[in-house]
Design a protein around this motif. Structure first.
Motif, PDB file in Angstrom:
ATOM      1  N   LEU A 268      -3.497  46.107  83.821  1.00 64.96           N
ATOM      2  CA  LEU A 268      -4.430  44.979  83.915  1.00 64.96           C
ATOM      3  C   LEU A 268      -5.536  45.076  82.864  1.00 64.96           C
ATOM      4  N   GLN A 269      -5.300  45.925  81.885  1.00 66.31           N
ATOM      5  CA  GLN A 269      -6.226  46.099  80.764  1.00 66.31           C
ATOM      6  C   GLN A 269      -7.634  46.416  81.258  1.00 66.31           C
ATOM      7  N   MET A 270      -7.677  47.277  82.268  1.00 68.09           N
ATOM      8  CA  MET A 270      -8.952  47.755  82.778  1.00 68.09           C
ATOM      9  C   MET A 270      -9.072  49.199  82.349  1.00 68.09           C
ATOM     10  N   ASP A 271     -10.163  49.529  81.705  1.00 65.12           N
ATOM     11  CA  ASP A 271     -10.367  50.901  81.251  1.00 65.12           C
ATOM     12  C   ASP A 271     -10.374  51.840  82.463  1.00 65.12           C
ATOM     13  N   PRO A 272      -9.499  52.868  82.460  1.00 64.99           N
ATOM     14  CA  PRO A 272      -9.439  53.768  83.628  1.00 64.99           C
ATOM     15  C   PRO A 272     -10.774  54.448  83.949  1.00 64.99           C
ATOM     16  N   THR A 273     -11.714  54.461  83.007  1.00 68.06           N
ATOM     17  CA  THR A 273     -13.025  55.051  83.329  1.00 68.06           C
ATOM     18  C   THR A 273     -13.742  54.232  84.403  1.00 68.06           C
ATOM     19  N   PHE A 274     -13.295  52.992  84.639  1.00 65.52           N
ATOM     20  CA  PHE A 274     -13.898  52.187  85.707  1.00 65.52           C
ATOM     21  C   PHE A 274     -13.716  52.847  87.066  1.00 65.52           C
ATOM     22  N   ALA A 275     -12.727  53.734  87.182  1.00 69.28           N
ATOM     23  CA  ALA A 275     -12.466  54.390  88.463  1.00 69.28           C
ATOM     24  C   ALA A 275     -13.692  55.146  88.957  1.00 69.28           C
ATOM     25  N   GLU A 276     -14.514  55.626  88.042  1.00 69.24           N
ATOM     26  CA  GLU A 276     -15.683  56.411  88.453  1.00 69.24           C
ATOM     27  C   GLU A 276     -16.938  55.561  88.619  1.00 69.24           C
ATOM     28  N   ARG A 277     -16.813  54.279  88.349  1.00 70.56           N
ATOM     29  CA  ARG A 277     -17.988  53.409  88.519  1.00 70.56           C
ATOM     30  C   ARG A 277     -18.067  52.871  89.936  1.00 70.56           C
ATOM     31  N   SER A 278     -19.245  52.394  90.306  1.00 63.18           N
ATOM     32  CA  SER A 278     -19.393  51.801  91.635  1.00 63.18           C
ATOM     33  C   SER A 278     -18.619  50.488  91.703  1.00 63.18           C
ATOM     34  N   VAL A 279     -18.091  50.213  92.888  1.00 68.48           N
ATOM     35  CA  VAL A 279     -17.258  49.031  93.101  1.00 68.48           C
ATOM     36  C   VAL A 279     -17.970  47.755  92.621  1.00 68.48           C
ATOM     37  N   ASN A 280     -17.408  47.156  91.609  1.00 72.01           N
ATOM     38  CA  ASN A 280     -17.849  45.854  91.063  1.00 72.01           C
ATOM     39  C   ASN A 280     -19.270  45.844  90.495  1.00 72.01           C
ATOM     40  N   GLU A 281     -19.963  46.965  90.568  1.00 73.40           N
ATOM     41  CA  GLU A 281     -21.358  46.970  90.125  1.00 73.40           C
ATOM     42  C   GLU A 281     -21.422  46.908  88.601  1.00 73.40           C
ATOM     43  N   GLY A 282     -22.089  45.912  88.099  1.00 73.80           N
ATOM     44  CA  GLY A 282     -22.220  45.752  86.657  1.00 73.80           C
ATOM     45  C   GLY A 282     -20.939  45.301  85.968  1.00 73.80           C
ATOM     46  N   PHE A 283     -19.915  44.937  86.742  1.00 72.23           N
ATOM     47  CA  PHE A 283     -18.679  44.443  86.140  1.00 72.23           C
ATOM     48  C   PHE A 283     -18.912  43.019  85.638  1.00 72.23           C
ATOM     49  N   SER A 284     -18.251  42.677  84.546  1.00 74.40           N
ATOM     50  CA  SER A 284     -18.272  41.281  84.097  1.00 74.40           C
ATOM     51  C   SER A 284     -17.385  40.465  85.042  1.00 74.40           C
ATOM     52  N   GLY A 285     -17.476  39.153  84.918  1.00 76.01           N
ATOM     53  CA  GLY A 285     -16.647  38.287  85.763  1.00 76.01           C
ATOM     54  C   GLY A 285     -15.163  38.626  85.606  1.00 76.01           C
ATOM     55  N   GLY A 286     -14.732  38.838  84.363  1.00 77.62           N
ATOM     56  CA  GLY A 286     -13.336  39.152  84.105  1.00 77.62           C
ATOM     57  C   GLY A 286     -12.940  40.500  84.679  1.00 77.62           C
ATOM     58  N   GLU A 287     -13.842  41.482  84.578  1.00 73.97           N
ATOM     59  CA  GLU A 287     -13.546  42.815  85.112  1.00 73.97           C
ATOM     60  C   GLU A 287     -13.410  42.778  86.635  1.00 73.97           C
ATOM     61  N   LYS A 288     -14.243  41.972  87.263  1.00 70.60           N
ATOM     62  CA  LYS A 288     -14.146  41.850  88.730  1.00 70.60           C
ATOM     63  C   LYS A 288     -12.794  41.277  89.135  1.00 70.60           C
ATOM     64  N   LYS A 289     -12.340  40.268  88.420  1.00 69.18           N
ATOM     65  CA  LYS A 289     -11.062  39.632  88.773  1.00 69.18           C
ATOM     66  C   LYS A 289      -9.898  40.577  88.499  1.00 69.18           C
ATOM     67  N   ARG A 290      -9.976  41.323  87.405  1.00 68.24           N
ATOM     68  CA  ARG A 290      -8.934  42.320  87.134  1.00 68.24           C
ATOM     69  C   ARG A 290      -8.891  43.365  88.249  1.00 68.24           C
ATOM     70  N   HIS A 291     -10.092  43.761  88.692  1.00 67.29           N
ATOM     71  CA  HIS A 291     -10.179  44.758  89.762  1.00 67.29           C
ATOM     72  C   HIS A 291      -9.550  44.223  91.053  1.00 67.29           C
ATOM     73  N   GLU A 292      -9.690  42.935  91.313  1.00 69.41           N
ATOM     74  CA  GLU A 292      -9.042  42.339  92.486  1.00 69.41           C
ATOM     75  C   GLU A 292      -7.526  42.478  92.392  1.00 69.41           C
ATOM     76  N   ILE A 293      -7.007  42.239  91.198  1.00 73.47           N
ATOM     77  CA  ILE A 293      -5.539  42.282  91.051  1.00 73.47           C
ATOM     78  C   ILE A 293      -5.037  43.737  91.038  1.00 73.47           C
ATOM     79  N   VAL A 294      -5.887  44.667  90.565  1.00 71.82           N
ATOM     80  CA  VAL A 294      -5.554  46.094  90.692  1.00 71.82           C
ATOM     81  C   VAL A 294      -5.350  46.422  92.175  1.00 71.82           C
ATOM     82  N   GLN A 295      -6.239  45.911  93.000  1.00 77.12           N
ATOM     83  CA  GLN A 295      -6.121  46.149  94.447  1.00 77.12           C
ATOM     84  C   GLN A 295      -4.857  45.497  95.007  1.00 77.12           C
ATOM     85  N   LEU A 296      -4.587  44.271  94.547  1.00 75.83           N
ATOM     86  CA  LEU A 296      -3.373  43.577  94.997  1.00 75.83           C
ATOM     87  C   LEU A 296      -2.144  44.428  94.675  1.00 75.83           C
TER      88      LEU A 296
END
Lengths: 380, 270
Positions: free
Chosen positions: B129-157
């Motif tokens: 989903l073209q999400m940088d794996p370093t996001f794994a260590e960040r807080s859930v959705n905190e400081g994510f851009s709109g696009g990053e939040k949506k990618r994170h939703e589909i990662v969960q899906l």
């Protein structure tokens, strides 16, 4: 005996320094209507205001002494006693008059002490008065842990001297038995270019009322006061921080995170910051976040910032008191996480940031475990 | 083979009736699009099925393979196999993405994922989903851009592999590249797991990537027209005018994310 009574007259709205005295009788018995006593349930102080006889004991043991650290038993006439702290309240004066033998922990100049020095203060019942002096020499570096436990009615003065260019991390843990009353005055004097980081962790006791204060001996000092407080049903946990900026180019940060649960759980945070005329270029910020986990709990929060000069790098404060964020809980639950687990995740996260900063690994583990235990016992 | 059955669903928000009898059935492998003008009740339908406490069911039923969804708590619904990709994913400061994903997967699968492969699995899914794996260590959705939040939703899906997924305005606020990435993720999970999809959207552009077999038009809290893909094309040409709305084609500028704010009492998304 009035030791010190300064009047700050620079600027139109300067507030005078607080009245201090070693004479108990200079402080009338509070009625509960006074600003500094209005939150405290005086009846639960178990006679501390009246100067009850010292019929009990708080056993002090020091562990982790390495090169450059010494422990000495001291009398009231020791030159360091009263060098940082002068009583500002009746109970502080009573503790000053009432202690029989004090404890001095000295870190030699330029000593770099890697291992934390742990002072265990264990209440063995009854009323006791304590005096502790932590003296960190110039350019030294140390971590000191004051670990309070057991049962006591305890009034305590702690004087903390951080030498020029020195660094002290102080962790105080209030892990008292449920019936303990602890009134503590923790006064720090931060030297020129020195760093003082403190973590005040209050979990136990019936009534805990701590007054951590910071003054600076020169410019360039840096003080951080972190707090982690978890109050259960019936507990009164009160923290009154005061940062007194009198010298230029210093920095202060106060951040208290408080969780409450159960009927009659009551926390109080009073955050006073005074920036005096001479304190140009300082940078201060104070923060209090209260997370109310159940009905019947009450958090009082009073940030108070007094600026006598506008020539500052930064000055601000924030205070929030709230229940669980329903949106966060919904989001976590919508991913299959049960409600209880979701709430615990939020509480853990609330404290994780503070705990992560504690520089002692076994303390981090212990605090994490204690938060878990608080959550287990709560039905949150 | 799973089926989500929505029958005569009436939903109110703070005493205001938003849905007035919705009937809809979504089965494994199917892709349904719900379209409609602002305020027609699309997002209300999504949140009501997921069990948001703000929404009160006043009549009707929702079942998943015969089990009463409305009788389940929010987390039980997720464990039963429902997933809601939110329009405004919520920030949870202090909870890391990796902890969150692991806790969610453990809850939904009923057992903890294998430690040996878990890290790699998460990394793979994020990379797809073209999400940088370093996001794994960040807080859930905190400081994510709109696009990053949506990618994170589909990662969960992808990790949770539900039976039926509701995607609530997943296209809103996405640029073309992010829209393609997110859509490809949905299409891939659909193909790999025979996922049933209920896609809620105002605009037709996401339908270029996720092809619906069924298109439903909502207006005033009801489904007022149903058809196949050709209905979306028709809406693209005609707009929502005959359903009490405006044109369809031009998406609004991506709006800044409004975290923790759900669609208002009007029930409308964007």
């Amino acid at each position: 005996m009035v030791v010190e009574e300064r009047e700050i007259t620079v600027g139109g709205d300067a507030r005078p320094a607080r009245f201090t005295s070693y004479d108990v009788e200079d402080f009338p018995v509070p009625t509960g209507r006074e600003e500094e006593w209005r939150f405290t349930p005086l009846k639960r102080l178990k006679g501390l205001l009246k100067g009850a006889d010292a019929d009990g004991k708080v056993q002090i043991d020091v562990d982790g002494l390495g090169d450059g650290v010494t422990v000495t038993s001291i009398e009231r006439d020791h030159p360091l006693v009263g060098s940082v702290l002068s009583p500002v309240e009746r109970i502080s004066a009573i503790a000053f008059a009432g202690f029989t033998s004090g404890t001095l922990i000295s870190v030699a100049k330029r000593a770099v002490v890697e291992q934390p020095v742990t002072v265990t203060l264990r209440g063995e019942g009854g009323t006791a008065y304590g005096h502790l002096v932590l003296d960190v020499g110039d350019e030294a570096s140390a971590t000191i842990v004051l670990d309070h436990s057991g049962s006591a009615t305890y009034a305590q003065n702690v004087e903390i001297r951080v030498g020029a260019n020195a660094s002290l991390t102080l962790v105080t843990v209030q892990d008292w038995a449920r019936d303990t009353v602890h009134v503590g005055y923790h006064a720090a004097l931060v030297g020129r270019d020195a760093r003082f980081r403190s973590f005040t962790v209050t979990l136990g006791g019936d009534l805990v009322r701590l007054a951590p204060t910071v003054r600076y001996a020169g410019s360039g000092g840096d003080a951080e006061l972190h707090g982690l407080v978890f109050a259960d049903a019936g507990q009164h946990l009160e923290h009154r921080t005061l940062i007194d900026h009198e010298t230029p180019k210093c920095r202060s940060r106060v951040a208290y995170k408080v969780a409450l649960q159960g009927e009659g759980a009551h926390t109080v945070w009073i955050g006073d910051v005074v920036v005096r005329k001479a304190a140009e270029g300082i940078d201060t910020y104070e923060l209090n976040r209260n997370l109310v986990l159940s009905e019947g709990a009450r958090a009082d929060s009073v940030p108070n910032l007094e600026l006598e000069t506008g020539e500052v790098e930064g000055a601000g404060h924030a205070s929030t008191t709230g229940r669980f964020d329903d949106q966060q809980l919904f989001y976590l639950q919508s991913r299959g996480i049960p409600a209880v687990e979701a709430r615990r995740m939020v509480v853990r996260a609330f404290f994780a940031e503070v705990i992560a900063k504690v520089p002692v690994e076994h303390l981090r583990d212990r605090l994490t475990g204690q938060i878990e235990a608080e959550l287990e016992g709560s039905g949150v | 083979m799973s089926t989500l059955e929505i029958r005569d669903l009436h939903v109110a928000v703070e005493d205001k009736q938003i849905l007035n009898g919705v009937d809809l059935s979504v089965s494994s492998g199917e892709i349904h699009a719900i379209m409609g003008p602002n305020g027609s009740g699309k997002s209300t339908l999504a949140y009501a099925i997921a069990g948001h406490p703000k929404y009160t069911i006043t009549r009707g039923s929702v079942t998943l393979d015969g089990a009463d969804v409305l009788d389940m708590t929010v987390d039980e619904r997720a464990r039963a196999g429902l997933f809601l990709a939110m329009q405004y994913p919520v920030e949870v400061p202090g909870v890391s993405v990796s902890n969150f994903l692991r806790t969610a997967v453990t809850a939904v699968r009923g057992e903890a994922p294998k430690i040996r492969t878990w890290g790699k699995d998460v990394k793979n899914v994020m990379t797809k989903l073209q999400m940088d794996p370093t996001f794994a260590e960040r807080s859930v959705n905190e400081g994510f851009s709109g696009g990053e939040k949506k990618r994170h939703e589909i990662v969960q899906l992808d990790l949770l592999r539900p039976k039926i997924a509701i995607l609530d305005e997943t296209d809103s606020g996405l640029d073309v590249d992010a829209l393609r990435t997110v859509s490809e993720g949905v299409v891939r999970v659909h193909a790999e797991s025979n996922l049933g999809v209920l896609l809620i959207t105002h605009y037709t552009r996401i339908l270029r990537y996720i092809k619906p077999q069924f298109v439903h038009v909502m207006s005033a809290g009801r489904i007022v027209e149903e058809g196949g893909e050709e209905l979306a094309a028709q809406l693209e040409d005609e707009g929502y005018a005959r359903f009490g709305g405006g044109p369809v084609l031009t998406p609004a500028e991506p709006r800044p994310s409004v975290d923790g704010v759900l669609p208002g009492a009007s029930g409308g998304g964007n």
